[in-house]
Design a protein around this motif. Structure first.
Motif, PDB file in Angstrom:
ATOM      1  N   PRO A 131       0.826  -1.213   0.000  1.00  0.00           N
ATOM      2  CA  PRO A 131       0.000   0.000   0.000  1.00  0.00           C
ATOM      3  C   PRO A 131       0.856   1.258   0.000  1.00  0.00           C
ATOM      4  N   ALA A 132       0.295   2.323  -0.526  1.00  0.00           N
ATOM      5  CA  ALA A 132       0.991   3.611  -0.555  1.00  0.00           C
ATOM      6  C   ALA A 132       1.366   4.047   0.864  1.00  0.00           C
ATOM      7  N   PRO A 133       2.460   4.785   1.027  1.00  0.00           N
ATOM      8  CA  PRO A 133       2.930   5.157   2.377  1.00  0.00           C
ATOM      9  C   PRO A 133       1.887   5.849   3.233  1.00  0.00           C
ATOM     10  N   GLU A 134       1.040   6.678   2.614  1.00  0.00           N
ATOM     11  CA  GLU A 134       0.053   7.416   3.407  1.00  0.00           C
ATOM     12  C   GLU A 134      -1.066   6.532   3.924  1.00  0.00           C
ATOM     13  N   THR A 135      -1.136   5.298   3.427  1.00  0.00           N
ATOM     14  CA  THR A 135      -2.230   4.408   3.817  1.00  0.00           C
ATOM     15  C   THR A 135      -2.207   4.111   5.314  1.00  0.00           C
ATOM     16  N   GLN A 136      -1.017   3.995   5.898  1.00  0.00           N
ATOM     17  CA  GLN A 136      -0.942   3.699   7.332  1.00  0.00           C
ATOM     18  C   GLN A 136      -1.596   4.774   8.175  1.00  0.00           C
ATOM     19  N   MET A 137      -1.345   6.037   7.819  1.00  0.00           N
ATOM     20  CA  MET A 137      -1.947   7.128   8.592  1.00  0.00           C
ATOM     21  C   MET A 137      -3.458   7.165   8.397  1.00  0.00           C
ATOM     22  N   ILE A 138      -3.916   6.978   7.149  1.00  0.00           N
ATOM     23  CA  ILE A 138      -5.353   6.995   6.881  1.00  0.00           C
ATOM     24  C   ILE A 138      -6.036   5.855   7.627  1.00  0.00           C
ATOM     25  N   LEU A 139      -5.408   4.671   7.607  1.00  0.00           N
ATOM     26  CA  LEU A 139      -5.972   3.514   8.314  1.00  0.00           C
ATOM     27  C   LEU A 139      -6.057   3.775   9.810  1.00  0.00           C
ATOM     28  N   SER A 140      -5.019   4.369  10.388  1.00  0.00           N
ATOM     29  CA  SER A 140      -5.019   4.650  11.829  1.00  0.00           C
ATOM     30  C   SER A 140      -6.152   5.584  12.214  1.00  0.00           C
ATOM     31  N   PHE A 141      -6.323   6.664  11.449  1.00  0.00           N
ATOM     32  CA  PHE A 141      -7.385   7.618  11.754  1.00  0.00           C
ATOM     33  C   PHE A 141      -8.760   6.978  11.603  1.00  0.00           C
ATOM     34  N   ALA A 142      -8.936   6.184  10.534  1.00  0.00           N
ATOM     35  CA  ALA A 142     -10.225   5.519  10.325  1.00  0.00           C
ATOM     36  C   ALA A 142     -10.499   4.518  11.447  1.00  0.00           C
ATOM     37  N   TRP A 143      -9.461   3.785  11.852  1.00  0.00           N
ATOM     38  CA  TRP A 143      -9.615   2.778  12.909  1.00  0.00           C
ATOM     39  C   TRP A 143     -10.016   3.426  14.223  1.00  0.00           C
ATOM     40  N   LEU A 144      -9.308   4.477  14.605  1.00  0.00           N
ATOM     41  CA  LEU A 144      -9.587   5.131  15.882  1.00  0.00           C
ATOM     42  C   LEU A 144     -10.959   5.811  15.871  1.00  0.00           C
ATOM     43  N   GLY A 145     -11.301   6.444  14.744  1.00  0.00           N
ATOM     44  CA  GLY A 145     -12.604   7.092  14.658  1.00  0.00           C
ATOM     45  C   GLY A 145     -13.745   6.092  14.746  1.00  0.00           C
ATOM     46  N   HIS A 146     -13.603   4.965  14.078  1.00  0.00           N
ATOM     47  CA  HIS A 146     -14.653   3.948  14.099  1.00  0.00           C
ATOM     48  C   HIS A 146     -14.754   3.287  15.473  1.00  0.00           C
ATOM     49  N   ARG A 147     -13.624   3.102  16.128  1.00  0.00           N
ATOM     50  CA  ARG A 147     -13.618   2.495  17.468  1.00  0.00           C
ATOM     51  C   ARG A 147     -14.350   3.393  18.455  1.00  0.00           C
TER      52      ARG A 147
END
Length: 372
Positions: A131-147
């Motif tokens: 995955p593109a490098p920025e994917t990790q940050m996007i995934l983290s924000f989405a994960w925390l927001g959904h949690r």
């Protein structure tokens, strides 16, 4: 901003802060082509459509899959699954990489990212696409927001299974790595704890990612407990680089007795401890004036065939011994003397040569350091 690896492959960079990818986007001919292919279930056409519209892919903030936001959650999951299953059979695989990354970025930035984002992530990784490098940050924000809004970790994994996808180590490790990258270590530990609950056995990388992150935050007690769990429960052999990081953190925290206990625990369980870990423990013991621990560790080290080597004289020892008046390193080895009633003695010799020093014979029950 520097161009990422995704740019070089022709994949667009979608802003991390851009969260509105919904139907208000004005449709382009490129997006209409993708929409028509999905409507007719001709998913195999998606890679060729991407290749024929490469110029449009660089148009910032436009994702060709954004129209999927108009679908219901159930229909959207079904379409994403159909796309992923088709992309998995396309050869050569690199032709499908653009489709994987665009779909992954869309699902992560949609209003309801999970579980479809986990489905897309798993298939992207299994296809060999990084995955593109920025994917990790996007995934983290989405994960925390959904949690925060909806679910616990277990619910997200179980929803993934209900759509026909079983969580695996690759997917979970990427989530752990992403959370650790934004200093959300507690959430990463929770993901690791849930892996066995969803029939996904953690591997060496799962534990290593968390232990390294714990070491960076100087949470050495938790790191040691996780190391013991990894070794005793899962029978995983820690990498030497991981032991070095953990030993260095213990040394920085002045917890040399914990470092000595760690070495003893690992060797009792039958796991190998390398020279560098021993060296760090001995240097740390001398640095913090733990001379008995240094002597005992040196003896244990020598019994394995290693020769202890002090690169730089510690200040605590330098003030007590004239041995360190010159900058030459010293080598040390352990031996037993009948005059010490079975005690271990540590003899040291300098690189100048010469024989071993002699010490007092009255060393009843104590480890001694002899220098010359």
């Amino acid at each position: 901003m520097k161009a990422s690896r995704a740019h070089r492959r022709g994949v667009p960079f979608i802003r991390v802060l851009s969260t509105h990818l919904g139907p208000s986007f004005q449709s382009s001919p490129f997006q209409e082509s993708i929409e028509a292919a999905i409507a007719s279930k001709s998913y195999q056409q998606i890679p060729s459509i991407h290749n024929s519209w490469k110029g449009v892919l660089h148009d910032e903030n436009k994702n060709p899959f954004s129209f999927l936001s108009t679908f219901s959650s159930k229909d959207r999951a079904r379409e994403v699954d159909g796309i992923l299953q088709t992309l998995a059979h396309i050869r050569p695989r690199p032709q499908s990489y653009i489709g994987y990354e665009l779909l992954l970025l869309y699902t992560l930035q949609s209003s309801e990212p999970f579980p479809i984002a986990l489905m897309a992530l798993q298939q992207t990784l299994r296809a060999g696409c990084s995955p593109a490098p920025e994917t990790q940050m996007i995934l983290s924000f989405a994960w925390l927001g959904h949690r925060c809004r909806f679910q616990c970790v277990g619910d997200m994994f179980f929803d993934m299974k209900s759509n026909g996808y079983r969580p695996d180590c690759g997917t979970c490790n990427y989530i752990i790595s992403s959370l650790c990258a934004v200093d959300q270590l507690d959430d990463a530990i929770e993901v690791l704890g849930w892996m066995t609950g969803v029939t996904c056995i953690p591997d060496l990388d799962s534990f290593s990612l968390v232990i390294v992150a714990l070491c960076k935050e100087r949470r050495t007690a938790e790191a040691l407990e996780m190391m013991k769990e990894m070794v005793a429960k899962f029978r995983l052999s820690p990498r030497q680089s991981l032991l070095v990081k953990l030993t260095s953190s213990l040394r920085a925290n002045k917890e040399m007795w914990r470092a000595v206990e760690m070495i003893e625990f690992l060797e009792e369980k039958g796991f190998y401890v390398g020279f560098e870990s021993y060296e760090l423990v001995i240097e740390g013991c001398l640095e913090h004036a733990e001379f008995l621990l240094a002597g005992k560790t040196s003896v244990r080290m020598a019994q394995k065939g290693f020769i202890p080597y002090i690169k730089k004289p510690p200040p605590a020892l330098k003030s007590q011994h004239r041995l360190f008046e010159h900058p030459r390193p010293i080598a040390a080895f352990a031996a037993r003397s009948p005059e010490t009633h079975g005690c271990d003695q540590l003899y040291t010799i300098t690189t100048m040569g010469g024989g071993c020093g002699t010490g007092s014979p009255a060393t009843h029950g104590c480890d001694q350091l002899y220098t010359r």
